[in-house]
Every structure is written in structure tokens, then in C-alpha cells.
Design a protein around this motif. Structure first.
Motif, PDB file in Angstrom:
ATOM      1  N   MET A 126       6.381   8.224   2.103  1.00  0.00           N
ATOM      2  CA  MET A 126       7.024   7.380   1.100  1.00  0.00           C
ATOM      3  C   MET A 126       6.750   5.901   1.357  1.00  0.00           C
ATOM      4  O   MET A 126       6.625   5.468   2.499  1.00  0.00           O
ATOM      5  N   THR A 127       6.690   5.129   0.293  1.00  0.00           N
ATOM      6  CA  THR A 127       6.593   3.677   0.387  1.00  0.00           C
ATOM      7  C   THR A 127       8.004   3.104   0.470  1.00  0.00           C
ATOM      8  O   THR A 127       8.895   3.553  -0.245  1.00  0.00           O
ATOM      9  N   VAL A 128       8.195   2.116   1.355  1.00  0.00           N
ATOM     10  CA  VAL A 128       9.512   1.503   1.529  1.00  0.00           C
ATOM     11  C   VAL A 128       9.373  -0.014   1.396  1.00  0.00           C
ATOM     12  O   VAL A 128       8.491  -0.620   2.008  1.00  0.00           O
TER      13      VAL A 128
ATOM     14  N   LYS B 255       0.827  -1.204   0.000  1.00  0.00           N
ATOM     15  CA  LYS B 255       0.000   0.000   0.000  1.00  0.00           C
ATOM     16  C   LYS B 255       0.865   1.259   0.000  1.00  0.00           C
ATOM     17  O   LYS B 255       1.996   1.236   0.490  1.00  0.00           O
ATOM     18  N   PRO B 256       0.331   2.357  -0.519  1.00  0.00           N
ATOM     19  CA  PRO B 256       1.082   3.612  -0.477  1.00  0.00           C
ATOM     20  C   PRO B 256       1.445   3.983   0.962  1.00  0.00           C
ATOM     21  O   PRO B 256       0.606   3.940   1.855  1.00  0.00           O
ATOM     22  N   GLY B 257       2.708   4.326   1.194  1.00  0.00           N
ATOM     23  CA  GLY B 257       3.150   4.734   2.515  1.00  0.00           C
ATOM     24  C   GLY B 257       3.475   3.604   3.459  1.00  0.00           C
ATOM     25  O   GLY B 257       3.842   3.832   4.612  1.00  0.00           O
ATOM     26  N   GLU B 258       3.397   2.354   3.001  1.00  0.00           N
ATOM     27  CA  GLU B 258       3.669   1.198   3.848  1.00  0.00           C
ATOM     28  C   GLU B 258       5.157   0.853   3.817  1.00  0.00           C
ATOM     29  O   GLU B 258       5.853   1.112   2.839  1.00  0.00           O
ATOM     30  N   TRP B 259       5.649   0.269   4.905  1.00  0.00           N
ATOM     31  CA  TRP B 259       7.016  -0.274   4.962  1.00  0.00           C
ATOM     32  C   TRP B 259       6.881  -1.789   4.938  1.00  0.00           C
ATOM     33  O   TRP B 259       6.405  -2.408   5.863  1.00  0.00           O
ATOM     34  N   PHE B 260       7.339  -2.381   3.836  1.00  0.00           N
ATOM     35  CA  PHE B 260       7.156  -3.795   3.553  1.00  0.00           C
ATOM     36  C   PHE B 260       8.521  -4.481   3.588  1.00  0.00           C
ATOM     37  O   PHE B 260       9.450  -4.078   2.882  1.00  0.00           O
ATOM     38  N   GLY B 261       8.666  -5.499   4.429  1.00  0.00           N
ATOM     39  CA  GLY B 261       9.929  -6.197   4.564  1.00  0.00           C
ATOM     40  C   GLY B 261       9.921  -7.538   3.852  1.00  0.00           C
ATOM     41  O   GLY B 261       8.932  -8.278   3.916  1.00  0.00           O
TER      42      GLY B 261
ATOM     43  N   ARG C  48       9.331   8.320  -4.680  1.00  0.00           N
ATOM     44  CA  ARG C  48       8.071   7.932  -4.046  1.00  0.00           C
ATOM     45  C   ARG C  48       8.176   6.525  -3.462  1.00  0.00           C
ATOM     46  O   ARG C  48       7.380   6.127  -2.638  1.00  0.00           O
ATOM     47  N   LEU C  49       9.171   5.758  -3.939  1.00  0.00           N
ATOM     48  CA  LEU C  49       9.405   4.399  -3.462  1.00  0.00           C
ATOM     49  C   LEU C  49      10.893   4.240  -3.172  1.00  0.00           C
ATOM     50  O   LEU C  49      11.737   4.542  -4.017  1.00  0.00           O
ATOM     51  N   LEU C  50      11.213   3.777  -1.956  1.00  0.00           N
ATOM     52  CA  LEU C  50      12.600   3.503  -1.579  1.00  0.00           C
ATOM     53  C   LEU C  50      12.779   1.999  -1.439  1.00  0.00           C
ATOM     54  O   LEU C  50      12.053   1.336  -0.692  1.00  0.00           O
ATOM     55  N   LEU C  51      13.760   1.448  -2.161  1.00  0.00           N
ATOM     56  CA  LEU C  51      14.094   0.035  -2.078  1.00  0.00           C
ATOM     57  C   LEU C  51      15.392  -0.116  -1.295  1.00  0.00           C
ATOM     58  O   LEU C  51      16.408   0.489  -1.653  1.00  0.00           O
TER      59      LEU C  51
END
Length: 263
Positions: free
Chosen positions: A191-193, A27-33, A159-162
Motif C-alpha cells: 500500500m501507498t501511505v 511512488k506506488p508502495g512508498e511511505w511519504f511524510g 490502495r492509499l492510506l492517508l
């Protein structure tokens, strides 16, 4: 912020299947591991999300648009990547490296329509890099180089950090500092991460959601409490840990028990 959707991703190297039907939505603004043992497909998946590595089957959408539909410059305005050892020991100064983050917004002469000097200055001050401004990268410690690499990514305004295991070579103090900086930046900018992490405890502390890969397939996807289960981790990593609640945050943390299933 931007939404990321992956559907049925498959990636082969010769006869070896590296990604096998991987799918998820961030989702937008989520931090996904993204978690998993060595060889589970984590880095290949991150490369696919960044547009560097094409998949053999499936689709990746960034903001509802196929990743392959972006030009390299368009993609660089949307996505920044921070790796394990993001900066080689080069002779550029700290300020020059951070200014390199503005490349996606420059023309072929290296000129930008607006003035980005105020943004670069904010990044330097925010990351407390002022004392290092005129030092060259080859004069910095590993932790300082990672901070400068983060500054370069910030100047890119993605907008997206990897994140590809960005804390691997850092001591615990720098690890927490780096992750705290990313979280603060994420919250302030919305930001989405998406982060590939080896350290399960750090992942549970900072990520909103976790996905566990095993042999190229998704073994679990959910909040840390759902993924950090002793039995599931044993199936994937081959050793059964003790899972405890963190005394301050309550998120699951693991203690290694030693031994293996074959004993």
C-alpha cells in the motif's frame, strides 16, 4: 498500491494563500511524510488529496486519474483516512465499527456481493482486538480507539492510506505500536501511505521520503537525511536543533536546543 501525483496545487481561503504551487510525486508502495509548522498547509493538502477539499489551481492524480473524476464510492475503495482522533465515543461495538469499513462495497440496502466476514475476522485477530470485540467504543482508551480506527481502515482495503497526525494524542508506547502496525500492513499489502506528522523523529524513522512545507510552499523534498538538516529546520521552525544519527537505524533524529533566531 497506487501512484499519487500533485502538480502546481494552489488553495486560497479568501485572500490567504494556503497552498502555493505545491507539487510532488509519490511512488506506488512508498511511505511519504508531510512535515511543517502549524499553518503551513499540511492538513489542507491532505484534504485535497482525499478529494474532500477542491484546490483553486493545479491537479491531483490518483493512479493516473484526476481525483475529482472518482465518485465518492469509487474514491472510498481507493483511499482511507486515519485522523488524530478518528472515532468519537459512540455506542457501536468494536466489531461493528470495523464492519463499517466495508461500506464502499455495499449496495443501498447495506448488502455486499461477497462475504467479508473472514476479512473482518482477520483484521480483528491481526490487531489483537479479540478481547475488545464486544466492547463499545466509548469504553475504550485513546490508544484502543485508534487501533479500532485502523481496523476500520484496513477493512476498507484501500490502495492509499492517508494519515493525519494519527499519533498526536497517544503516549510513546502507543505511538510506536501504531506506526509499526501501519508499516507492517503497508509492506504486506504494498500500500501507498501519505502521512502528515508533527513528530519529526517518528517521520524520519518510518517514512521513505519527506516533504517539508513552509507557508504553503515546498521547502524541501527528499530522503530523511536530506530534509532533516539543522539549517533548513531552523529556517522553517524558527529554532535550530541538533541533528544526530539514530544509534540503531542511522536515520536523523533531532534534539531541541532551545532559544530562537531572535535572541
Amino acid at each position: 498500491m497506487i501512484e499519487v501525483t500533485a502538480e502546481g496545487l494552489q488553495k486560497r481561503y479568501g485572500t490567504r494563500m494556503v497552498l502555493d504551487g505545491v507539487q510532488f510525486q509519490v511512488k506506488p508502495g512508498e511511505w511519504f511524510g508531510i512535515l511543517g509548522p502549524n499553518g503551513s498547509g499540511k492538513t489542507t493538502l491532505l484534504q485535497a488529496l482525499s478529494g474532500v477539499e477542491p484546490v483553486n489551481a493545479g491537479s491531483i492524480l490518483l493512479g493516473g486519474r484526476p481525483v475529482e473524476a472518482y465518485t465518492r464510492r469509487e474514491l472510498a475503495r481507493q483511499v482511507a483516512v486515519l485522523q488524530q482522533d478518528a472515532l468519537p465515543r459512540i455506542g457501536f461495538t468494536v466489531q461493528e465499527v470495523i464492519e463499517m469499513g466495508r461500506y464502499p462495497y455495499q449496495n443501498w440496502l447495506g448488502e455486499e456481493t461477497g462475504d467479508s466476514s473472514a476479512l473482518v475476522e482477520r483484521v480483528i485477530q491481526w490487531l489483537k482486538l479479540e478481547p475488545l470485540r464486544e466492547r463499545t467504543v466509548d469504553q475504550l482508551s485513546g490508544g484502543e480507539r485508534q487501533r479500532v480506527a485502523l481496523g476500520k481502515a484496513m477493512a476498507q482495503e484501500p490502495r492509499l492510506l492517508l494519515l493525519d497526525e494519527p499519533t498526536t494524542f497517544l503516549d510513546i508506547g502507543y505511538q510506536v505500536e501504531m506506526m509499526d502496525m501501519v508499516r507492517r500492513w503497508q509492506k504486506e499489502c504494498g500500500m501507498t501511505v501519505i502521512a502528515v506528522l508533527h513528530d519529526l523523529n517518528l517521520a524520519a524513522q518510518y517514512c521513505d521520503r519527506l516533504m517539508l512545507l513552509h507557508r504553503g510552499a515546498v521547502a524541501a523534498d527528499g530522503v530523511p537525511q536530506d530534509v532533516m538538516q539543522a539549517g533548513l529546520l531552523e529556517q522553517v521552525y524558527g529554532t535550530r536543533p541538533h541533528v544526530l544519527a539514530h544509534p540503531a537505524s542511522g536515520v536523523p533524529q533531532i534534539l531541541l536546543a532551545g532559544g530562537s533566531r531572535d535572541e
